[in-house]
Design a protein around this motif. Structure first.
Motif, PDB file in Angstrom:
ATOM      1  N   ARG A 190      -7.516  -2.825  -3.482  1.00 11.08           N
ATOM      2  CA  ARG A 190      -7.225  -4.251  -3.330  1.00 11.08           C
ATOM      3  C   ARG A 190      -6.006  -4.696  -4.143  1.00 11.08           C
ATOM      4  O   ARG A 190      -5.356  -5.677  -3.812  1.00 11.08           O
ATOM      5  CB  ARG A 190      -8.446  -5.080  -3.762  1.00 11.08           C
ATOM      6  CG  ARG A 190      -9.664  -4.845  -2.872  1.00 11.08           C
ATOM      7  CD  ARG A 190     -10.916  -5.485  -3.466  1.00 11.08           C
ATOM      8  NE  ARG A 190     -12.084  -5.222  -2.641  1.00 11.08           N
ATOM      9  CZ  ARG A 190     -12.530  -6.032  -1.690  1.00 11.08           C
ATOM     10  NH1 ARG A 190     -11.890  -7.167  -1.451  1.00 11.08           N
ATOM     11  NH2 ARG A 190     -13.609  -5.733  -0.988  1.00 11.08           N
ATOM     12  N   THR A 201       0.818  -1.209   0.000  1.00 17.26           N
ATOM     13  CA  THR A 201       0.000   0.000   0.000  1.00 17.26           C
ATOM     14  C   THR A 201       0.848   1.253   0.000  1.00 17.26           C
ATOM     15  O   THR A 201       0.603   2.194  -0.757  1.00 17.26           O
ATOM     16  CB  THR A 201      -0.917  -0.002   1.244  1.00 17.26           C
ATOM     17  OG1 THR A 201      -1.661  -1.215   1.261  1.00 17.26           O
ATOM     18  CG2 THR A 201      -1.872   1.167   1.195  1.00 17.26           C
ATOM     19  N   LYS A 260     -11.475   1.302  -0.627  1.00 19.78           N
ATOM     20  CA  LYS A 260     -10.300   0.488  -0.308  1.00 19.78           C
ATOM     21  C   LYS A 260      -9.652  -0.022  -1.591  1.00 19.78           C
ATOM     22  O   LYS A 260     -10.329  -0.450  -2.529  1.00 19.78           O
ATOM     23  CB  LYS A 260     -10.724  -0.695   0.567  1.00 19.78           C
ATOM     24  CG  LYS A 260      -9.601  -1.658   0.905  1.00 19.78           C
ATOM     25  CD  LYS A 260     -10.141  -2.863   1.670  1.00 19.78           C
ATOM     26  CE  LYS A 260      -9.045  -3.887   1.912  1.00 19.78           C
ATOM     27  NZ  LYS A 260      -9.583  -5.103   2.576  1.00 19.78           N
TER      28      LYS A 260
END
Length: 432
Positions: free
Chosen positions: A38, A17, A36
């Motif tokens: 992925r 991330t 979010k």
């Protein structure tokens, strides 16, 4: 977006991330509001910079089969994404050399500079690092006076007037585009996006500008530093998408794809289709946005880019460059009679399956089957809880930030396979 040292460090790595955020940093005040992400580049699956450079021969020929296989397995590393997209979208021919592509790139940059100068002569703010969000002429072509007056005399030419009337709308959309990304905190980057969209709408006056094009163009501006290169990448993306944006008083651009979607669901899930028909949703207008901007609103920025490149790799046609540049000389991409197994491997999975089944409807894009896969995942909930179209829209709205792009593509291919088998069986029974 990041320095060379950081890129070098990431080339062979398994970026997490934090590393992705180095390429696409998010404004601190927006961190809590974005979906979010992925996608993660994975060693052995994602196309890395090392694998990308190794796919070229000494003079520049690209082994597209090897590249497609890697992208379909795990996407593209952010450090090379823009360059790979140029091939996926047909900007360049994999069979060309480095010299061929450098020459073509220079020709295109010169052509873009010519168009930009032409537009600057009409509206000087183009290319200034700024952009407009207020009308500059009235509906009858009269200049609107103000401290930022950009037009000094009446405009009588209908094409020019029509173009000028949309420039402020492009600016308003640019202001709202990807606001969570730190990249667009710089007005010069917003102006770059506006310039490209303004010039594109001048060049393609048949379609012009339609809201949603900003969502398609924005990633190209971020991924490709040179403005002309970003323009041509966007222009090639629009060659496959432009009909989605063709709207009139009696029809919407994606209507043909919505019709295919209806046909697909009716074939693979007649019970769901009938329920949607009963809710007066048989035209599938609730899927309009997903098809028009390719799921940009349903995924995070990073996941949307991953979805696009996997889709484009799966839809890849090795003749795409010739079809765009020399349509008369191009091979008939709809013919499977002369394609051997080795040649078929140069096509993406989705396109290969279509060719093997003689399915050549250009409106039957992978994005249609992606929407079908979303509907299938929400099948039970729609059948149980949807009492009206508003309920369908609410249920589908729940997917934002909760979809896995890789699984969605895999499910889309399964639905394509099921659909083609049922269509083939129907024609066999009909003709037997």
């Amino acid at each position: 977006m990041v320095g060379l040292a950081a890129i070098a460090e990431l080339f062979g790595g398994n970026a997490g991330t934090e590393e992705l955020e180095a390429f696409y940093p998010i404004r601190p005040d927006c961190l809590a509001d974005i979906p979010k992400t992925r996608f993660r580049p994975r060693v052995g699956k994602t196309l890395s910079a090392r694998r990308w450079h190794a796919a070229f021969s000494e003079d520049g020929h690209l082994d597209i089969e090897k590249v497609l296989r890697r992208i379909q397995r795990g996407g593209i590393h952010p450090s090379i994404k823009g360059f790979v997209w140029e091939f996926l979208l047909g900007c360049f021919d994999p069979n060309s050399t480095f010299d061929d592509r450098n020459q073509l790139r220079e020709q295109r940059r010169e052509r873009y500079a010519m168009w930009k100068t032409e537009c600057q002569n009409m509206v000087p703010v183009i290319g200034s690092g700024k952009y407009i969000t207020r009308p500059i002429i009235t509906d009858d072509g009269q200049p609107i006076e103000g401290e930022d007056c950009h037009v000094t005399s009446a405009v009588s030419d209908k094409k020019v007037a029509h173009w000028m009337l949309f420039l402020h709308q492009i600016g308003l959309d640019v202001f709202r585009t990807d606001r969570a990304l730190a990249f667009y905190e710089d007005e010069a980057n917003q102006a770059k996006l506006w310039d490209i969209l303004a010039i594109y709408s001048w060049v393609d006056d048949d379609i012009g500008y339609v809201q949603g094009m900003n969502d398609i163009c924005s990633p190209m501006v971020i991924l490709l530093e040179n403005e002309a290169d970003a323009f041509w990448c966007f222009e090639h993306a629009m060659r496959r998408l432009r009909e989605n944006f063709r709207c009139s008083t009696s029809s919407i651009g994606v209507q043909s794809q919505l019709g295919i979607l209806s046909q697909v669901i009716k074939t693979v899930d007649p019970k769901l289709h009938q329920h949607l028909e009963d809710l007066d949703g048989g035209e599938y207008l609730f899927a309009f946005r997903m098809l028009m901007v390719l799921f940009r609103r349903e995924f995070s920025f990073v996941d949307a880019l991953y979805l696009w490149e996997v889709m484009w790799a799966m839809e890849y046609n090795p003749n795409i460059f010739s079809l765009y540049e020399q349509p008369d000389a191009a091979l008939d991409s709809n013919s499977t009679q002369t394609l051997h197994a080795k040649e078929l491997k140069r096509y993406g999975k989705f396109q290969r399956k279509n060719l093997q089944n003689g399915h050549t409807d250009k409106n039957c894009a992978l994005s249609v089957f992606l929407v079908a896969s979303v509907l299938e995942t929400k099948n039970r909930q729609i059948l149980k809880d949807a009492k009206g179209l508003d309920d369908v829209v609410t249920i589908l709205g729940e997917i934002t930030g909760n979809l896995d792009a890789k699984k969605a593509c895999q499910n889309a291919l399964k639905i394509q396979d099921k659909y083609l088998k049922k269509v083939r069986l129907y024609f066999y029974q009909k003709n037997s």
